[in-house]
Scaffold this motif. Structure first.
Motif, PDB file in Angstrom:
ATOM      1  N   MET A 118      13.446  38.771  39.168  1.00 37.50           N
ATOM      2  CA  MET A 118      13.247  38.782  40.606  1.00 37.50           C
ATOM      3  C   MET A 118      12.870  40.162  41.105  1.00 37.50           C
ATOM      4  O   MET A 118      12.360  40.334  42.173  1.00 37.50           O
ATOM      5  CB  MET A 118      14.516  38.283  41.277  1.00 37.50           C
ATOM      6  CG  MET A 118      14.349  37.904  42.727  1.00 37.50           C
ATOM      7  SD  MET A 118      15.701  36.873  43.248  1.00 37.50           S
ATOM      8  CE  MET A 118      17.059  37.975  42.938  1.00 37.50           C
ATOM      9  N   THR A 119      13.165  41.142  40.293  1.00 34.69           N
ATOM     10  CA  THR A 119      12.728  42.479  40.698  1.00 34.69           C
ATOM     11  C   THR A 119      11.263  42.657  40.428  1.00 34.69           C
ATOM     12  O   THR A 119      10.720  42.082  39.494  1.00 34.69           O
ATOM     13  CB  THR A 119      13.518  43.572  39.953  1.00 34.69           C
ATOM     14  OG1 THR A 119      13.328  43.387  38.565  1.00 34.69           O
ATOM     15  CG2 THR A 119      14.982  43.522  40.299  1.00 34.69           C
TER      16      THR A 119
ATOM     17  N   ALA B 243       9.103  35.951  35.278  1.00 32.00           N
ATOM     18  CA  ALA B 243       7.692  35.731  35.588  1.00 32.00           C
ATOM     19  C   ALA B 243       6.885  35.709  34.312  1.00 32.00           C
ATOM     20  O   ALA B 243       7.025  36.564  33.458  1.00 32.00           O
ATOM     21  CB  ALA B 243       7.182  36.833  36.510  1.00 32.00           C
ATOM     22  N   GLY B 244       6.019  34.721  34.180  1.00 27.96           N
ATOM     23  CA  GLY B 244       5.147  34.629  33.019  1.00 27.96           C
ATOM     24  C   GLY B 244       3.787  35.195  33.332  1.00 27.96           C
ATOM     25  O   GLY B 244       3.437  35.415  34.487  1.00 27.96           O
TER      26      GLY B 244
ATOM     27  N   ILE C 205       7.231  41.800  55.098  1.00 26.49           N
ATOM     28  CA  ILE C 205       6.173  42.731  54.693  1.00 26.49           C
ATOM     29  C   ILE C 205       5.109  42.031  53.863  1.00 26.49           C
ATOM     30  O   ILE C 205       3.910  42.242  54.043  1.00 26.49           O
ATOM     31  CB  ILE C 205       6.772  43.910  53.894  1.00 26.49           C
ATOM     32  CG1 ILE C 205       7.734  44.715  54.785  1.00 26.49           C
ATOM     33  CG2 ILE C 205       5.660  44.829  53.367  1.00 26.49           C
ATOM     34  CD1 ILE C 205       8.606  45.689  54.016  1.00 26.49           C
ATOM     35  N   ASP C 206       5.563  41.177  52.920  1.00 26.84           N
ATOM     36  CA  ASP C 206       4.638  40.473  52.022  1.00 26.84           C
ATOM     37  C   ASP C 206       5.088  39.020  51.896  1.00 26.84           C
ATOM     38  O   ASP C 206       5.922  38.682  51.064  1.00 26.84           O
ATOM     39  CB  ASP C 206       4.617  41.145  50.650  1.00 26.84           C
ATOM     40  CG  ASP C 206       3.620  40.504  49.690  1.00 26.84           C
ATOM     41  OD1 ASP C 206       2.941  39.545  50.097  1.00 26.84           O
ATOM     42  OD2 ASP C 206       3.524  40.956  48.527  1.00 26.84           O
ATOM     43  N   ALA C 207       4.496  38.183  52.716  1.00 30.33           N
ATOM     44  CA  ALA C 207       4.898  36.772  52.745  1.00 30.33           C
ATOM     45  C   ALA C 207       4.568  36.040  51.458  1.00 30.33           C
ATOM     46  O   ALA C 207       5.091  34.953  51.204  1.00 30.33           O
ATOM     47  CB  ALA C 207       4.213  36.070  53.922  1.00 30.33           C
ATOM     48  N   ALA C 208       3.714  36.611  50.621  1.00 28.04           N
ATOM     49  CA  ALA C 208       3.309  35.949  49.379  1.00 28.04           C
ATOM     50  C   ALA C 208       4.151  36.379  48.188  1.00 28.04           C
ATOM     51  O   ALA C 208       3.851  35.994  47.050  1.00 28.04           O
ATOM     52  CB  ALA C 208       1.833  36.237  49.095  1.00 28.04           C
ATOM     53  N   MET C 209       5.204  37.168  48.405  1.00 25.27           N
ATOM     54  CA  MET C 209       6.028  37.636  47.291  1.00 25.27           C
ATOM     55  C   MET C 209       6.992  36.527  46.873  1.00 25.27           C
ATOM     56  O   MET C 209       8.039  36.309  47.488  1.00 25.27           O
ATOM     57  CB  MET C 209       6.787  38.905  47.675  1.00 25.27           C
ATOM     58  CG  MET C 209       7.638  39.468  46.546  1.00 25.27           C
ATOM     59  SD  MET C 209       8.395  41.069  46.945  1.00 25.27           S
ATOM     60  CE  MET C 209       7.014  42.165  46.620  1.00 25.27           C
ATOM     61  N   ALA C 210       6.638  35.823  45.805  1.00 23.28           N
ATOM     62  CA  ALA C 210       7.410  34.663  45.364  1.00 23.28           C
ATOM     63  C   ALA C 210       8.845  35.026  44.985  1.00 23.28           C
ATOM     64  O   ALA C 210       9.785  34.279  45.284  1.00 23.28           O
ATOM     65  CB  ALA C 210       6.703  34.003  44.185  1.00 23.28           C
TER      66      ALA C 210
END
Length: 414
Positions: free
Chosen positions: A1-2, A68-69, A392-397
């Motif tokens: 998650m980091t 994350a892959g 700040i970044d709405a696309a940060m999953a």
């Protein structure tokens, strides 16, 4: 998650040229000019984050953090038509760029390589000839500017122009080398020899514009005119991804001027980029002694130490980088990962809180802070941090995932 930046070594932009850089000519023989100069070959940094990711991900996967892959593209072996279509699309895109910047020889070189790959030797030859013509014209224009600025006494301005000319000289050499490749495929041996010989001849365009000897002042000390020339050539080679050739020039420069921190910094970066980790560490340690006020050198050294398993030295380097520049996000993120992997969440949270103060617009810092807060059981503050990251970044999953986990832990299921 980091969102660790540990996989990237930050490449310092060279400081504004304060030396009176001059070129006595870029004498580049064919062996030092790969035909793939225009992005056919890529140099990748080693995965400095591999250990961070493996250590922290294993600990977090059952608690908060997804792993994350990376997407891997594979060829089916029967997609030659699609491959040609992709190249054709790239050629069209480059043609559009050329229409916007018709005097840029690098675009002609890149387009020529695509045509060469497609087997269109006639179009490739025309592009490379265009690159030769444009490069020669640019270098001649630069030479006139250098002469004018020298007469006006504006040596700093002349130095910048010479550096720009050195880049074009590399494009010129690449165009000749690529033309030789075209002629080789046609079986015209004499034309191949002529083009390779032209590399040396065109490299002498700036001959006669060298300084009048003596020492020139630079940020790291005094440079002779020959050293200034070596620095300009090394930078041109580095920026065109000719790393082995650039490393040779930087080593020569470091031997001639062992007090030039920038040379050792570049040697460190290139060494690591080409897989020589211990060589990179050695060079960066020298650069750090020569330029103790560089946060970037310390941060890069921290990454290299970590890859070598030298955790204490890695932490020390990151902390020194943050003392020099408290706003250095990369050092804070990597130090946070190092401390978290060790289980010292309190220290990791402290580091990230300080980073957020200096980088309030960083989604990565907010996201990592939220992760460490969540892992420590402080879900309310974690939710707040994740909220800021998403703002700040709405696309940060990873921030959305972390927010969901923290809300679930506080029984806010809806």
């Amino acid at each position: 998650m980091t969102n660790s930046t540990a996989t990237v070594i930050r490449q310092r932009r060279p400081q504004p040229a304060k030396a009176w850089f001059v070129i006595g000519g870029l004498l580049l023989v064919a062996a030092t000019i790969p035909l793939s100069i225009m992005n056919q070959d890529k140099f990748s940094l080693p995965d400095f984050g591999a250990m961070f990711q493996s250590n922290t991900a294993e600990k977090k996967v059952t608690a908060e953090a997804p792993i994350a892959g990376k997407a891997v593209f594979r060829s089916s072996g029967n997609d030659s038509a699609a491959y040609v279509q992709v190249l054709d699309g790239a050629a069209r895109s480059l043609s559009a760029e050329i229409n916007k910047s018709p005097s840029d020889p690098s675009l002609q070189n890149r387009l020529g390589l695509i045509y060469l790959t497609l087997g269109d030797l006639k179009s490739a030859e025309q592009c490379f000839m265009n690159a030769v013509s444009l490069s020669r014209g640019s270098i001649s224009g630069y030479a006139n500017q250098v002469e004018r600025l020298r007469k006006e006494g504006n040596m700093a301005g002349a130095s910048k122009i010479v550096l720009e000319a050195s880049k074009v000289s590399v494009e010129l050499s690449a165009a000749h080398s690529n033309l030789a490749r075209v002629y080789e495929q046609r079986g015209d041996r004499q034309a191949v020899i002529a083009e390779l010989d032209q590399i040396n001849k065109d490299g002498l365009i700036f001959n006669g514009f060298a300084g009048q000897g003596g020492k020139l002042k630079s940020k790291d000390g005094m440079l002779s005119t020959q050293e200034a020339q070596q620095l300009a050539q090394a930078e041109a080679l580095f920026k065109s991804s000719q790393l082995p050739a650039a490393l040779v020039e930087y080593n020569k420069l470091a031997q001639a001027n062992p007090k030039l921190a920038f040379a050792f910094d570049r040697i460190g970066l290139i060494s690591v980029m080409t897989g020589d980790l211990s060589g990179g560490v050695s060079a960066w340690e020298k650069a750090a002694k020569l330029n103790p006020g560089s946060a970037t050198i310390r941060s890069n050294l921290g990454l290299a130490y970590h890859q070598m398993g030298m955790e204490k030295e890695s932490e020390d380097a990151f902390r020194k980088a943050l003392v020099i520049d408290p706003s250095m996000e990369e050092a804070a993120l990597n130090l946070g990962e190092l401390l978290s992997a060790r289980g010292d969440l309190a220290s990791a949270i402290s580091v990230l809180k300080n980073s957020v103060k200096h980088n309030p617009g960083s989604a990565r810092a907010q996201n990592n802070l939220g992760t460490y807060l969540s892992l420590s059981g402080n879900y309310p503050d974690a939710i707040s941090a994740f909220h800021q990251a998403i703002k700040i970044d709405a696309a940060m999953a990873s921030a959305h995932y972390g927010m969901g986990v923290a809300l679930m832990k506080t029984h806010k299921y809806m």
